[in-house]
Design an enzyme around this catalytic site. Sequence first.
Site, mmCIF file in Angstrom:
data_model
loop_
_atom_site.group_PDB
_atom_site.id
_atom_site.type_symbol
_atom_site.label_atom_id
_atom_site.label_comp_id
_atom_site.label_asym_id
_atom_site.label_seq_id
_atom_site.Cartn_x
_atom_site.Cartn_y
_atom_site.Cartn_z
ATOM 1 C CG ASN A 209 -53.233 17.694 -16.548
ATOM 2 O OD1 ASN A 209 -52.966 18.569 -15.725
ATOM 3 N ND2 ASN A 209 -52.857 17.779 -17.817
ATOM 4 C CG ASP A 278 -48.848 13.121 -23.456
ATOM 5 O OD1 ASP A 278 -47.966 13.900 -23.857
ATOM 6 O OD2 ASP A 278 -48.787 12.509 -22.374
ATOM 7 C CE LYS A 288 -74.796 19.363 -22.524
ATOM 8 N NZ LYS A 288 -75.832 19.685 -21.565
ATOM 9 C CG PHE A 326 -41.247 19.475 -14.097
ATOM 10 C CD1 PHE A 326 -40.686 20.688 -14.461
ATOM 11 C CD2 PHE A 326 -41.502 19.232 -12.749
ATOM 12 C CE1 PHE A 326 -40.368 21.648 -13.507
ATOM 13 C CE2 PHE A 326 -41.205 20.174 -11.783
ATOM 14 C CZ PHE A 326 -40.633 21.385 -12.151
ATOM 15 C CE LYS A 340 -41.843 10.869 -19.491
ATOM 16 N NZ LYS A 340 -42.895 11.101 -18.526
ATOM 17 C CE LYS A 344 -41.166 14.223 -23.158
ATOM 18 N NZ LYS A 344 -42.492 14.802 -23.320
HETATM 19 O O1 PMT Z 1 -49.020 22.452 -11.397
HETATM 20 P P1 PMT Z 1 -48.891 21.733 -10.064
HETATM 21 O O2 PMT Z 1 -50.245 21.436 -9.443
HETATM 22 O O3 PMT Z 1 -47.962 22.412 -9.122
HETATM 23 O O4 PMT Z 1 -48.282 20.279 -10.366
HETATM 24 C C1 PMT Z 1 -46.965 20.161 -10.761
HETATM 25 C C2 PMT Z 1 -46.766 19.090 -11.835
HETATM 26 C C3 PMT Z 1 -47.093 17.715 -11.270
HETATM 27 C C4 PMT Z 1 -47.670 19.382 -13.035
HETATM 28 C C5 PMT Z 1 -45.256 19.208 -12.244
HETATM 29 O O5 PMT Z 1 -44.455 18.912 -11.154
HETATM 30 C C6 PMT Z 1 -44.939 18.242 -13.389
HETATM 31 O O6 PMT Z 1 -44.592 17.084 -13.196
HETATM 32 N N1 PMT Z 1 -45.057 18.745 -14.661
HETATM 33 C C7 PMT Z 1 -44.896 17.939 -15.872
HETATM 34 C C8 PMT Z 1 -46.140 17.138 -16.129
HETATM 35 C C9 PMT Z 1 -46.027 16.291 -17.373
HETATM 36 O O7 PMT Z 1 -46.725 16.547 -18.330
HETATM 37 O O8 PMT Z 1 -45.073 15.373 -17.329
HETATM 38 P P2 PMT Z 1 -44.760 14.325 -18.551
HETATM 39 O O9 PMT Z 1 -43.852 13.325 -17.940
HETATM 40 O O10 PMT Z 1 -46.006 13.861 -19.162
HETATM 41 O O11 PMT Z 1 -44.000 15.219 -19.603
HETATM 42 C C10 PMT Z 1 -42.589 15.352 -19.621
HETATM 43 C C11 PMT Z 1 -42.204 16.757 -20.026
HETATM 44 O O12 PMT Z 1 -42.630 17.034 -21.363
HETATM 45 C C12 PMT Z 1 -42.800 17.873 -19.177
HETATM 46 O O13 PMT Z 1 -41.819 18.860 -19.018
HETATM 47 C C13 PMT Z 1 -43.965 18.394 -20.001
HETATM 48 O O14 PMT Z 1 -44.210 19.782 -19.758
HETATM 49 C C14 PMT Z 1 -43.444 18.178 -21.420
HETATM 50 N N2 PMT Z 1 -44.501 17.891 -22.410
HETATM 51 C C15 PMT Z 1 -45.261 16.781 -22.297
HETATM 52 C C16 PMT Z 1 -46.187 16.495 -23.289
HETATM 53 C C17 PMT Z 1 -46.341 17.384 -24.373
HETATM 54 N N3 PMT Z 1 -47.217 17.137 -25.323
HETATM 55 N N4 PMT Z 1 -45.578 18.490 -24.451
HETATM 56 C C18 PMT Z 1 -44.652 18.756 -23.487
HETATM 57 O O15 PMT Z 1 -43.978 19.780 -23.557
#
Ligand code: PMT
Length: 399
Positions: A209, A278, A288, A326, A340, A344
Amino acid sequence: MGKKQKTVLVGVTAGIAAYKACEIVRGLQKAGVRVKVVMTKNATHFITPLTFQALTGEDVGVGMFDDPADPIPHIHLAHEADLLLIAPCTMNVMAKLANGIADDLLTSTALAMIAPILIAPAANEYMYSNPASMRNMATLTSRGVEFVEVDEGYLACGDVGKGRLADVDRIVARALAKLGIIGDMKGLHLLITAGPTIEPIDPVRYITNFSSGKTGYMLAAAAARRGAEVTIVSGPVAVDAPEGVNVVHVRTAREMRDAVAEVFPSCDLAIFAAAVADLRPTDEADHKLKKGLDDVALSTIKLSQNPDILAEMGRAKRGDQVVVGFAAETNDVVPNARKKLSAKHADMIIANEVGPEKAFGTEGNEIWMITATGEEHLPYMLKTELSDIVLDRTLDLMK
Ligand code: PMT
């Protein structure tokens, strides 16, 4: 009676890096320091006194005779300062200081200083490594003046070498240490996840991403500046590791999970800023995949769920640990993020809207900080500014 607020006099000289003095001023102010600025006349070609006046709310000194009401400003400035920090310091000003020349307000003030002097030099690599500059530095060192070692890298002139102004956080940290100011995160261990994960399809392709890692790395820099011990578990990014921060590099979500699980038990706070993929390709091809030969495999990549690192750590967290996640949303930002929070097991979720030019890779962001008891909106501002506010609220959750 409370402790007396410390005053740092920041001396700004005529180098391309003069604009970085703004960040130094802000960094000191964030630590509760009063900052006054004195500039050389030549420095005003690079940045205006008005900028520093607006940042500090104080008069900015340039000329010896600018204030008719004060014929000896250098003495007053020197006496009220707990530290003179010259950043950036040109080789010319350094030479004057080494020889006791006091032909303008900054050098006169330096000569009148009783409190310590800290210098962060910046110059072209040949000017910096010139024996004259080295001798001047040695002379000043022998008199108790301290230096923040220059960085190596791209210089304004296009050369690559030693001479770049040291990292702003390093300069601020040294100044605060000289003042004996202990950051409000001293004694805390903070774990931060940052950047994207990459999930290989074959040896040359992967799913990922747009995360740049800036958010996580800026949080880490702010926390380190405030005295925390910081560990970043980082996916592949192009941003530099902040000074004094330990970085564990990983590629995939599963590697990130393992690295986080190792650090998590010893941390007091954990902030999950990484954009973890995810899903991952169920089978990573060992060669490849080729058009024609592997068309079926290429057009039907089977995907498997990655571990949810935040949810896993949220479930495992002890009562004395604070976990902040986040939420990257494209619609219904706050309601989706609030879900979340419980799903979470986080103490706080920082919601942001993502999309083209939004949040990913940008210098600034707009966020909502959501807890079980309320939410706080922060309008668009630099990620460096957001970092300190997020850390303030995270610390509040520890109380
Ligand atoms: O890195 P930058 O360019 O500065 O951009 C910042 C950002 C957009 C990446 C940041 O602000 C942000 O939103 N980070 C979380 C991105 C994300 O994966 O969000 P989510 O809504 O999908 O996940 C929710 C939370 O679960 C997040 O804290 C994520 O780190 C965590 N997660 C998600 C999936 C996973 N398999 N494991 C996790 O720990």
